[in-house]
Each structure stands twice: as C-alpha cells, then as structure tokens.
Write a protein that holds these residues in place. Structure first.
Motif, PDB file in Angstrom:
ATOM      1  N   ALA A 180       0.865  -1.183   0.000  1.00  0.00           N
ATOM      2  CA  ALA A 180       0.000   0.000   0.000  1.00  0.00           C
ATOM      3  C   ALA A 180       0.897   1.228   0.000  1.00  0.00           C
ATOM      4  N   VAL A 181       0.358   2.351  -0.447  1.00  0.00           N
ATOM      5  CA  VAL A 181       1.119   3.603  -0.537  1.00  0.00           C
ATOM      6  C   VAL A 181       0.397   4.629   0.323  1.00  0.00           C
ATOM      7  N   HIS A 182       0.918   4.884   1.519  1.00  0.00           N
ATOM      8  CA  HIS A 182       0.207   5.733   2.470  1.00  0.00           C
ATOM      9  C   HIS A 182       1.224   6.553   3.269  1.00  0.00           C
ATOM     10  N   THR A 183       0.742   7.414   4.151  1.00  0.00           N
ATOM     11  CA  THR A 183       1.651   8.323   4.856  1.00  0.00           C
ATOM     12  C   THR A 183       2.411   7.647   5.992  1.00  0.00           C
ATOM     13  N   GLY A 192      -6.714  -1.591   1.892  1.00  0.00           N
ATOM     14  CA  GLY A 192      -6.311  -0.689   2.968  1.00  0.00           C
ATOM     15  C   GLY A 192      -6.337   0.746   2.464  1.00  0.00           C
ATOM     16  N   ASP A 193      -5.728   1.650   3.209  1.00  0.00           N
ATOM     17  CA  ASP A 193      -5.628   3.048   2.774  1.00  0.00           C
ATOM     18  C   ASP A 193      -4.452   3.150   1.814  1.00  0.00           C
ATOM     19  N   THR A 194      -4.695   3.736   0.653  1.00  0.00           N
ATOM     20  CA  THR A 194      -3.612   3.806  -0.325  1.00  0.00           C
ATOM     21  C   THR A 194      -3.859   4.908  -1.345  1.00  0.00           C
ATOM     22  N   GLU A 195      -2.778   5.417  -1.900  1.00  0.00           N
ATOM     23  CA  GLU A 195      -2.871   6.271  -3.081  1.00  0.00           C
ATOM     24  C   GLU A 195      -2.581   5.377  -4.276  1.00  0.00           C
ATOM     25  N   ARG A 196      -2.162   5.951  -5.392  1.00  0.00           N
ATOM     26  CA  ARG A 196      -1.891   5.140  -6.590  1.00  0.00           C
ATOM     27  C   ARG A 196      -0.820   4.104  -6.279  1.00  0.00           C
ATOM     28  N   LEU A 222      -6.020  17.351  -1.459  1.00  0.00           N
ATOM     29  CA  LEU A 222      -5.916  16.820  -0.096  1.00  0.00           C
ATOM     30  C   LEU A 222      -5.736  15.303  -0.135  1.00  0.00           C
ATOM     31  N   ALA A 223      -6.465  14.661  -1.039  1.00  0.00           N
ATOM     32  CA  ALA A 223      -6.334  13.200  -1.180  1.00  0.00           C
ATOM     33  C   ALA A 223      -4.893  12.836  -1.535  1.00  0.00           C
ATOM     34  N   LYS A 224      -4.318  13.590  -2.456  1.00  0.00           N
ATOM     35  CA  LYS A 224      -2.956  13.292  -2.892  1.00  0.00           C
ATOM     36  C   LYS A 224      -1.960  13.511  -1.749  1.00  0.00           C
ATOM     37  N   ARG A 225      -2.172  14.614  -1.014  1.00  0.00           N
ATOM     38  CA  ARG A 225      -1.253  14.905   0.100  1.00  0.00           C
ATOM     39  C   ARG A 225      -1.346  13.868   1.214  1.00  0.00           C
TER      40      ARG A 225
END
Ligand SMILES: [Zn+2]
Ligand SMILES: [Zn+2]
Length: 263
Positions: free
Chosen positions: A136-139, A158-162, A191-194
C-alpha cells in the motif's frame, strides 16, 4: 469464508463506523469503531487481528476490545502488522499512559496480546486461511491483504494512493471481490494526494490497471461521511468520462456496514 463488514466509513457520525471486517468468527481485519457492534461473545472468539496500518480510524477499538475480553480468554489475541505499525502501537497506545501495555499484562510470559510482524509479499496461514500481505502507498507504513477463499480472493487495499505494485500482483490473482478505498471527492483531490488517499479521479486511473477481461465486483470503502454522496455521484459518472471508453465498464458497488458476504 464469511466476510462481515463492521465498519467501512472514513470517519465517525451516527450510523458511520470506521474500518473493520470480521472474517468468519475468528479473524479481524482492522479494528476501527465498527468493532463496537460486536457482542462480548463475538469479540471473545477473535484469535487474530490483522492491521493495515496504525492510523486511529483502523485501530481505535483495539485497546478497548482487548480490555473487554482478554481476561476471559485462555490465549493471547495475536496482532499481526508491519513492524512499523507495531512500534507505533507500542509507543503511542499500549504505552501505559494512553492504555496499559497488554503485551506484558497480566504477565510477560502469558500476556493478553502478542505482536507478530509481517512483511509485504508474505503469505500467512492463520485460522486455516491463507492471507497474502499486499503493498500500500500511504503516509505511514501500510499494507493491504488478499485472503484466499473457495470462491477466489477477497482483496482489501487498505488506505492507499496510486499503487502500481498492487495491480501487478492483483492481476495475477483470481479475485472474487475487491474492496478499495476512495476517501475524498474530486473537489478534495489535492488533499487526497497529500494524505495519500484516492479520489474518484485517481480511482478511475487505478481501475484502468485491471487486466482487460477481468470483471469482478469492486466495492468502494472509506468515504468521508460529509462527502459520500458526492464521491458516489462522481464515480457513477465514470461511464461517460475518460479514462474509460464506452466499452470499458466496471462492476462498482458501495460497501455498507452490516453487509455480509459468503465467498
Ligand atoms: Zn490511513
Ligand atoms: Zn483510514
């Protein structure tokens, strides 16, 4: 395998519970506020908790659940997560300030919970289920999961961006059901991207990574309650807008707390 949706909202409000899924009766995936709908007896039956990451909406009910049932169990509740997630839980929740360190209570030899670290790409065998850890790609350190069932894999991002590595792997799997987050509307896409979440715009290009000819049901999760109607409307417009052409359609559905799936 039975999948029970305890919570699938990106925040709380009346009727909105945060992320948690019960697989059969003994494996919990994430421990958001949806766990509060389980009876004591149902909570007591949970032997394994798989966490996607350390954010509060995914772990909020974990310390409270452990407190509610641990003394009535004979074995520790096993908590499985990335080492970074375990370190965060130990430092910030089970730290004897926010909540007792139940990995040492009542005794270090026989504690109420035990922590087990996992790694992306690993396949676990827990309670008779084969569970693959997905990227996953997350903060914060984060993963998704693919759980093998008789009908194919239940996949949760899960929580993820691209996440190109996720699609590379998912396209190799026989997917029975995909649960993918879309936390924000297009209006909030910056905001989603950040915050490393998906918006409908990003979701569209992600779904474009699915191998052509595969058409499994895709369930949207983790919408912010204040934006859910807008997010749904934006996703429903997919068929008329790029990047999908008129011949590309996906079977997109809405996840709701209380739903149960037999896979
Ligand atoms: Zn998160
Ligand atoms: Zn979240």
């Amino acid at each position: 395998m039975k999948v029970r949706v305890l919570g699938c909202s990106g925040a709380i409000a009346k009727g909105c519970r945060t992320t948690s899924f019960l697989l059969d009766h003994d494996v919990l995936v994430d421990a958001g506020t949806g766990v509060g709908d389980l009876t004591l007896e149902e909570m007591r039956g949970i032997d394994h908790v798989l966490l996607t990451h350390s954010h509060l909406d995914h772990v909020a009910a974990l310390p409270l659940m452990v407190d509610a049932i641990a003394s009535q169990r004979t074995a520790p509740i096993q908590i499985h997560a990335l080492q970074g997630t375990i370190d965060a839980l130990r430092a910030h929740i089970f730290n004897n300030t926010i909540w007792p360190d139940f990995s040492r209570i009542p005794t270090p030899e026989a504690p109420f919970v035990s922590f087990h670290s996992l790694a992306v790409g690993q396949t676990l065998l827990l309670a008779g289920k084969y569970i693959e850890v997905l990227p996953a790609v997350h903060t914060v350190p984060a993963v998704g999961y693919a759980v093998a069932t008789g009908a194919g894999c239940w996949v949760f991002t899960g929580d993820t961006e691209r996440n190109p590595a996720l699609w590379a792997r998912i396209n190799q799997l026989n997917v029975a059901m995909l649960v993918i987050e879309t936390a924000f509307s297009n209006r909030e896409r910056d905001l989603a991207k950040r915050s490393l979440h998906l918006s409908p715009h990003a979701l569209a290009s992600e779904l474009d990574c699915i191998d052509k000819g595969k058409n499994y049901p895709i369930y949207i999760t983790h919408t912010k309650p204040a934006e859910t109607d807008l997010i749904m409307a934006e996703i429903q417009r997919f068929d008329q807008t790029a990047p999908f052409g008129p011949n590309v359609t996906h079977d997109i559905r809405w996840l709701r707390a209380g739903q149960e799936f037999e896979l």
